[in-house]
Design an enzyme around this catalytic site. Sequence first.
Site, PDB file in Angstrom:
ATOM      1  CE  LYS A   1      -3.250   2.397   2.093  1.00 44.98           C
ATOM      2  NZ  LYS A   1      -3.252   3.945   1.313  1.00 44.98           N
TER       3      LYS A   1
ATOM      4  CD  GLU B   1      -0.547   6.008  -4.085  1.00 40.50           C
ATOM      5  OE1 GLU B   1      -1.591   4.630  -4.581  1.00 40.50           O
ATOM      6  OE2 GLU B   1      -0.541   6.199  -2.920  1.00 40.50           O
TER       7      GLU B   1
ATOM      8  CE  LYS C   1      -8.025   2.325   4.321  1.00 32.75           C
ATOM      9  NZ  LYS C   1      -8.119   3.450   3.383  1.00 32.75           N
TER      10      LYS C   1
END
Lengths: 530, 340
Positions: A228, A276, A399
Amino acid sequence: MKRFAQLIHELENSNKTNDKLAALVGYFSTANDKDKPYVIALFTGKKPRRPVSTALIREWATQLSQIPDWLFAESYHSVGDLSETIALILPPASKQTDKPLNQWITELAQLNGQTDEEKKTFILDAWDQLNTKERFIFNKLISGNFRIGISSKMLVNALAKQSDTDSSKIMHSIMGKWDPSEITYTELIEGVHVNTDSSWPYPFCLAYALEAEADNLGQPQEWQAEWKWDGIRGQIVKRNGELFIWSRGEELVTAQFPELSFLMDELPDGTVLDGEILSVKDGKVQPFSILQQRLNRKTISKNQLNEIPVGFFMYDLLEYKAKDVREQPLSERRALLEEITMQLKTKDIAVLSPVITYESWTELAEIRQESRAMNSEGIMLKKLTSAYHSGRKKGDWWKWKINPYTIDTVMIYAQKGSGRRANHFTDYTFAIRDGEQLITIAKAYSGLTDKEIKEVDSFVRKNAIEKFGPVRTVKPELVFEIAFEGIAISKRHKAGLALRFPRIARWRKDKIAAEINTLEDLRQLYTSTL
Amino acid sequence: MAIIEFTSKGIYCPQGRFYIDPWQPVDLAVTTHGHADHVKWGNKAYLCHDLTKPILKQRLGLDLPVETLPYGKQILINGVKVSLHPAGHVIGSAQIRLEYKGEICVVSGDYKVEYDGISTAFEPVRCHSFVSESTFGLPIYKWQPQQEIFKEISNWVSDNHDQQKTSVLIAYSLGKAQRLIKNLSAQCPIYVHSSIANLNEGLIKAGVDLPETIRITPEIKKETLQQGIVIVPPALADGKWMKSLQSAATGICSGWMQVRAGRRWRSADAGFALSDHADWQGLLQAIHETGAEKVYVTHGFVSPFTKYLNEIGITASEVQTRYGEEEEETAETVTNLKEA
Ligand SMILES: [Zn+2]
Ligand SMILES: [Zn+2]
């Protein structure tokens, strides 16, 4: 101007999103058509050139209100906003006008190039025909900094609702190049200056935090694990030869990241990627504090491009060969994504976000411990059979974040805020030790229960050492554990370091002030993140 | 011997051997008004205006030893001539005039110069020395005429009615609450929290003319409240009861609402700059009218206000007191009131 002042009043007279939205929709349904593009420009931070310097404005206001400079400074200190201080301090207006907003802005722009005397005459005359609320707005128009808690997202939602247009189209349109003096409201809504058919994004798929044990998720092989990352979640859209980068805040950030512009040539038309945006140096993801220095800048220097190069770590594929593939299972989407990545000629900038291989949940839990070293916030778990959902849906994506950093600090200041008259001291400033000194490290508001707030409040009242306006210096005695997400170098802070998202984790009644962390501890922590 | 001294217990008149608004227990406390920071429990005797008496009894207990005086009547305490003069701050608020051997001192407590229609209007009193508050002693504080503020509040209430929202005004139980009741009762029924209802009962008994209000009880339906105006003290602003109100719009009535940061920080829906204190011009006007040679500045923007007075030729000095938090009725006072 009166209608606009009314809008500002309405926006400030509620802290509920729905009321604000209604106020904006109401405004755009009834306001002067010529004013509307200017208001959109103001709310999205399109700044005209500043026609008069702050120093002059301040000087004239002080003269006019016949108070000494120090008293102006004292007032400014108390109000915290220059435009507002001036609006409050000037003598009452002697006349009333209702010139449209667009005319005020145009006239202000025309001041550029005039002499200071001419500027002064204009400004003083303007102040003399506006009430306090209008003066505040007028002063904000001069400064160009018109931020009043309206995000561009909220503005776009209001415009979308008012005009019954898709919000991503409007976002694209207002992010494009336009000039409020040349475009009409309808043209702006329709996006005549941009091709909104190409840019529209998909809603991001979001994950819930995993509260339970990972074991409860079933077989490990049914899940794809990824890091993450802590950057800017982005969606890259390539259609009809154009490239658009959307942030999760649904803002177009294409121009902010020139490193990614090669994708315009190299990605096939009809491709949409989720990933990302990260600062990546020599293959290693940098902490968010580094990326942050690149954000929200109008121009990016060569130096910054060299110092803080940006990359894109791809998570998912939403559109393939101009076809929406979000309903296909993740395993298939990932395969197509790998194929697309292989075809990129420029390597190492837009890359696949690696998939973590693991055999068991225990093994994954161990790998997760390394997250910090990777500058990652933990692990993402995605079911291999999952579709790419719109928004948050429980069950398919999780997550699994690592715990935040924590330090023990001591409270040194307490404040009731600028209004001075709330019931309790609820804003605190915390310090760590630097040799014999205490040095401020964070301000935090929330995190205590009502009961604890009352206890702290009575401590502050009994142990205040000094008063500085609303601030009380208190005996450094109460120890609090502060949780935070990262550390960054900061010249503005005395400690030279600033904490990211600091909040009170708990009140450490079991600890005394001698046991708090030191600046050295924090420096070491910072070095370990680099 | 000076006519007054500033001591660790409060403002002291050594010749008269009494204190004005002491914060530590003393034999005789001459009391300017009923706000919690100006009157504490535990003094052997209290002297205040007739209308402050019911307030003190409500707040500090029915057996409190209170003597009263009307405005303007002079008495002698150990050779010091003492009289009370309207301060215009809240019902019963008084400036204390002291005279000894021709020297006159006025301790004003809290005051405002605009007549609010409910507290006896402020009366300037000539004196040699004047003790003034400075709560809003910065030039950014300029109040609008109160009729304009009430018009604004009234429009806000109408808007809330249109949108099926309950209007909740947050105002101090002594002062602002009565002003709101007086000025808004023609519009719709007013529902008040018990602490305000108790205070009003005491005031009405003492002869104050207040419009009728309805005490909020658990039996009153939330839908009924929506038809009217609800007034609660600040201590309840973030309480459970407020959260239980569906679609409430909250409006804070306080001078601090003049500044946007003040409004934002309190996270209310609306802020109305309605104050029971003098604004910048009001303070200066009041001080001029006393003709005082010496001004002692207490609670508020003490330093800048004192500095400014000296710059415009009025000798002034800063005085440390414990006043200035009266408006922060704590949750405890409110519960005490409920039981009273
Ligand atoms: Zn008071
Ligand atoms: Zn006071």
